[in-house]
Design a protein around this motif. Structure first.
Motif, short mmCIF file in Angstrom:
data_model
loop_
_atom_site.label_atom_id
_atom_site.label_comp_id
_atom_site.label_asym_id
_atom_site.label_seq_id
_atom_site.Cartn_x
_atom_site.Cartn_y
_atom_site.Cartn_z
N ARG A 153 -0.09 -11.92 9.40
CA ARG A 153 -1.16 -12.53 8.60
C ARG A 153 -1.36 -11.82 7.26
O ARG A 153 -2.12 -12.29 6.42
N LEU A 154 -0.70 -10.70 7.08
CA LEU A 154 -0.85 -9.97 5.81
C LEU A 154 0.12 -10.51 4.77
O LEU A 154 1.09 -11.18 5.10
N LYS A 155 -0.17 -10.15 3.52
CA LYS A 155 0.76 -10.52 2.45
C LYS A 155 2.02 -9.64 2.58
O LYS A 155 1.91 -8.51 3.06
N PRO A 156 3.16 -10.16 2.11
CA PRO A 156 4.40 -9.39 2.24
C PRO A 156 4.30 -7.97 1.66
O PRO A 156 4.79 -7.01 2.25
N ARG A 157 3.64 -7.86 0.52
CA ARG A 157 3.54 -6.53 -0.10
C ARG A 157 2.66 -5.60 0.74
O ARG A 157 2.94 -4.41 0.86
N GLU A 158 1.62 -6.17 1.34
CA GLU A 158 0.75 -5.35 2.20
C GLU A 158 1.53 -4.85 3.42
O GLU A 158 1.41 -3.68 3.80
N ARG A 159 2.34 -5.74 3.98
CA ARG A 159 3.17 -5.33 5.13
C ARG A 159 4.10 -4.19 4.75
O ARG A 159 4.23 -3.22 5.48
N SER A 160 4.76 -4.37 3.61
CA SER A 160 5.71 -3.34 3.17
C SER A 160 5.01 -2.00 3.01
O SER A 160 5.48 -0.98 3.52
N MET A 161 3.86 -2.02 2.30
CA MET A 161 3.14 -0.77 2.04
C MET A 161 2.75 -0.09 3.34
O MET A 161 2.97 1.11 3.52
N LEU A 162 2.16 -0.86 4.24
CA LEU A 162 1.65 -0.29 5.49
C LEU A 162 2.79 0.26 6.35
O LEU A 162 2.70 1.33 6.91
N TRP A 163 3.88 -0.50 6.41
CA TRP A 163 5.01 -0.07 7.24
C TRP A 163 5.63 1.21 6.70
O TRP A 163 5.91 2.15 7.44
N LEU A 164 5.85 1.21 5.38
CA LEU A 164 6.48 2.39 4.78
C LEU A 164 5.56 3.62 4.92
O LEU A 164 6.02 4.74 5.15
N ALA A 165 4.24 3.38 4.80
CA ALA A 165 3.30 4.50 4.85
C ALA A 165 3.08 5.00 6.27
O ALA A 165 3.10 6.22 6.51
N TYR A 166 2.88 4.10 7.22
CA TYR A 166 2.42 4.52 8.54
C TYR A 166 3.44 4.41 9.65
O TYR A 166 3.24 4.98 10.72
#
Lengths: 188, 170
Positions: free
Chosen positions: A134-147
């Motif tokens: 449900r997140l935007k693609p950029r939000e997914r990328s940021m969260l995955w790379l960070a956490y």
């Protein structure tokens, strides 16, 4: 001695061609691939929510990586560049019209510090995947790379193409959205 | 802490990703994560993502490196072949344009030369017709036939060229 067929000759020709145009040898590629393929495939899977598409993008990611002419400083730089290609491919794909795949229905355990059971962990994983979808693609990328991968803000900013200073509020907003979605079991 | 981030955030993420959170890491960090809103959220999300990532890494199927390399090699070869064919495609287009141009020029040049022949034939046969109207109709028919003949000849030359370009791979 084994006879050479036309296919063998063509393969040899193709490999010679590849050795000339690719930025690393097959041996070096094998080592790099063994280290990175699974995490990149998981990343692509989580970004796209589509296994077949993730498989295609994995191949495309490595192809573009091999054809790139970037002088890499070290392995970290090489790995970050690979993720950058993967991220761009996902975003390019997102710009095309696509069909949203509905996710499965599951119960909702909230995150806590106690050790969860196996069933709880499985349910949480599905909730996470549903919430991520449900997140935007950029939000997914940021969260995955960070956490999931533990990248620094500088590394994430370079990978997704934003300024380091802009990343903190973006990451904060994305994290809050994800936390909100997780509270409802991934449903909006 | 600024409300959107916390100085302990990297430490919390590192502890979670190393599998030491909440057990196995500094008690003070765990206590802080309980109190700090940002770190609580970060630890919860990082725990979920780390768990998902760890499990997915073993579940996911990836092709062998040799297969990926081989596909990339074939693709590179196709790409380079296509790149080398591009000038040929341009050359084909230019050739076709020149052929059509030459055809039109030949038609344009042949038409005035054909007209006197048509006129002479008309003059020869005009005497055989009983009235001027019939003779004029026959003359017009002759002119039309000549024009159709030229167009037919042009089509005979252009059609194979058009077929060649339509059926070629590019």
């Amino acid at each position: 001695m084994r006879e050479f067929t036309l296919t063998d000759m063509e393969r040899l020709g193709a490999f010679d061609e590849a050795e000339r145009t690719f930025q690393m040898t097959e041996e070096a590629f094998r080592t790099f691939y063994e280290l990175t393929a699974r995490p990149v495939r998981v990343y692509l899977g989580r970004m796209t929510n589509d296994d077949r598409l993730a498989d295609d993008l994995l191949q495309e990611t490595y192809y573009r990586f091999l054809r790139s002419n970037v002088p890499f400083e070290n392995d970290d730089h090489r790995r970050r560049y690979l993720y950058r290609i993967a991220t761009n491919l996902v975003h390019d794909h997102r710009r095309k019209p696509h069909v949203e795949i509905p996710s499965a229905v599951l119960p909702e355990p909230a995150p806590r510090f106690t050790e969860p059971t196996l069933a709880e962990r499985a349910a949480r994983r599905i909730d996470l995947q549903r919430a991520m979808a449900r997140l935007k693609p950029r939000e997914r990328s940021m969260l995955w790379l960070a956490y999931a991968l533990g990248w620094s803000h500088e590394e994430i900013a370079a990978s997704i193409g934003v300024k380091t200073g802009s990343l903190k509020p973006l990451l904060h907003r994305a994290r809050q959205r994800l936390a909100g979605l997780l509270k409802t079991g991934g449903r909006s | 802490m600024s409300g959107i981030d916390c100085t302990y955030e990297p430490a919390v993420v590192t502890a979670v990703l190393s599998g030491q959170f909440p057990r196995g890491c500094d008690e003070a960090l765990v206590a802080h994560a309980r109190e700090c809103e940002v770190c609580r959220e970060v630890s919860a999300i990082a725990t979920l993502m780390h768990d998902d990532h760890d499990r997915a890494r073993y579940e996911v199927q990836v092709p062998a490196s040799g297969q990926v390399w081989w596909r990339a090699a074939v693709r590179a070869r196709l790409d380079s072949t296509q790149a080398s064919m591009r000038p040929m495609t341009w050359l084909h287009g230019i050739t076709a344009a020149v052929a059509v141009g030459v055809m039109l020029a030949v038609m344009g040049a042949a038409w005035p030369m054909l007209m006197p022949v048509v006129e002479r034939v008309w003059a020869m046969v005009a005497g055989y017709f009983p009235s001027a109207d019939v003779a004029n109709a026959v003359a017009n028919g002759l002119r039309l036939s000549a024009m159709l003949g030229l167009i037919g000849a042009a089509i005979l030359v252009v059609a194979p060229l058009a077929l060649y370009f339509a059926l070629s791979d590019d």
